[in-house]
Design an enzyme around this catalytic site. Sequence first.
Site, PDB file in Angstrom:
ATOM      1  N   ASP A  73       0.872  -1.173   0.000  1.00  0.00           N
ATOM      2  CA  ASP A  73       0.000   0.000   0.000  1.00  0.00           C
ATOM      3  C   ASP A  73       0.909   1.223   0.000  1.00  0.00           C
ATOM      4  O   ASP A  73       1.555   1.525   1.007  1.00  0.00           O
ATOM      5  CB  ASP A  73      -0.891  -0.022   1.247  1.00  0.00           C
ATOM      6  CG  ASP A  73      -1.873   1.148   1.288  1.00  0.00           C
ATOM      7  OD1 ASP A  73      -1.684   2.117   0.530  1.00  0.00           O
ATOM      8  OD2 ASP A  73      -2.820   1.095   2.099  1.00  0.00           O
ATOM      9  N   SER A 154      -0.446  13.581 -15.009  1.00  0.00           N
ATOM     10  CA  SER A 154      -1.751  13.801 -15.629  1.00  0.00           C
ATOM     11  C   SER A 154      -1.752  15.185 -16.254  1.00  0.00           C
ATOM     12  O   SER A 154      -1.016  16.082 -15.813  1.00  0.00           O
ATOM     13  CB  SER A 154      -2.860  13.702 -14.582  1.00  0.00           C
ATOM     14  OG  SER A 154      -4.093  14.182 -15.099  1.00  0.00           O
ATOM     15  N   TYR A 172      -7.199  16.428  -6.309  1.00  0.00           N
ATOM     16  CA  TYR A 172      -6.510  15.636  -7.343  1.00  0.00           C
ATOM     17  C   TYR A 172      -5.580  16.478  -8.217  1.00  0.00           C
ATOM     18  O   TYR A 172      -4.406  16.112  -8.383  1.00  0.00           O
ATOM     19  CB  TYR A 172      -7.534  14.881  -8.199  1.00  0.00           C
ATOM     20  CG  TYR A 172      -6.899  14.000  -9.249  1.00  0.00           C
ATOM     21  CD1 TYR A 172      -6.403  12.741  -8.915  1.00  0.00           C
ATOM     22  CD2 TYR A 172      -6.779  14.422 -10.571  1.00  0.00           C
ATOM     23  CE1 TYR A 172      -5.813  11.927  -9.869  1.00  0.00           C
ATOM     24  CE2 TYR A 172      -6.184  13.617 -11.532  1.00  0.00           C
ATOM     25  CZ  TYR A 172      -5.702  12.377 -11.179  1.00  0.00           C
ATOM     26  OH  TYR A 172      -5.106  11.585 -12.128  1.00  0.00           O
ATOM     27  N   LYS A 176      -1.330  16.255  -8.575  1.00  0.00           N
ATOM     28  CA  LYS A 176      -0.595  16.062  -9.823  1.00  0.00           C
ATOM     29  C   LYS A 176       0.301  17.261 -10.148  1.00  0.00           C
ATOM     30  O   LYS A 176       1.377  17.090 -10.733  1.00  0.00           O
ATOM     31  CB  LYS A 176      -1.576  15.780 -10.968  1.00  0.00           C
ATOM     32  CG  LYS A 176      -2.277  14.429 -10.830  1.00  0.00           C
ATOM     33  CD  LYS A 176      -1.273  13.274 -10.782  1.00  0.00           C
ATOM     34  CE  LYS A 176      -1.937  11.922 -10.787  1.00  0.00           C
ATOM     35  NZ  LYS A 176      -0.952  10.802 -10.798  1.00  0.00           N
TER      36      LYS A 176
END
Length: 259
Positions: A73, A154, A172, A176
């Site tokens: 993890d 991304s 998010y 990135k």
Amino acid sequence: MHKKDSALKMDQWKDRVAVVTGASSGIGAAIARDLVKAGMITVGLARRVERIEALKDDLPSDIRHNLHALKCDVSKEEDIISVFGRIDAKFNGIDVLINNAGIYRETALTDPNNSIHVREVIDTNVMGVVFCTREAFKSMEKHGRNSHVVHINSIAGHKVYCNLEQPPINIYPASKYAVTAITEIHRQEFIRSKKHIKVTSISPGLVKTEIFLPAHKDIFDQLPCLEPEDVSQSVMYALGTPPRVQVHDLTIKPFGEPF
């Protein structure tokens, strides 16, 4: 490209060791398969190791033994330290690291109940990249071979794509954007190390993966999408460049993407 360089490509990594995080599905699974096919000993990391084991069915019988699955993890530093230490000891070093593991959680930054979701994204998308690279670098520095780190970034790491009609993507893009900055910091630190370690950030547009499922399955019907294999081929391109070439930042978008 010179003739001798075209012969290099992925041959330079044959029988070398690659680690792929988030290898149980999507982009990570595609990369793991392609690395094995390119002749690399590949260790896939994920919480769902049985899904990595299942990828062997997609590989020719004579090479599937080169795919190894380990549970990890990447949001947990102690997991990362333990697993990377085991990989270094068992395989005599790490030559390629693909930081692919990433998650998306739908919430608003102003939501008073968002603490768990925000921390999950930061711990996986940012701290996971930092700690996995730190542990891989220890191995790369110790063994002193040409090495390469690839961050799956991304287009959201370069521009915030959102409007009032879209679901809230909260932290998010920030996670990135951090990867974009981290890539440059790694480039500078690797140069200072005096070791031949490359770093590449690959920023895909919309990719047909599980990250948006099940809540936004319809998005794949509404917008042009990349397939995970498209992103994997971009990784192979960056890895296949000759030692003098460093692909620092590569963007890949589906044709017709409207944003």
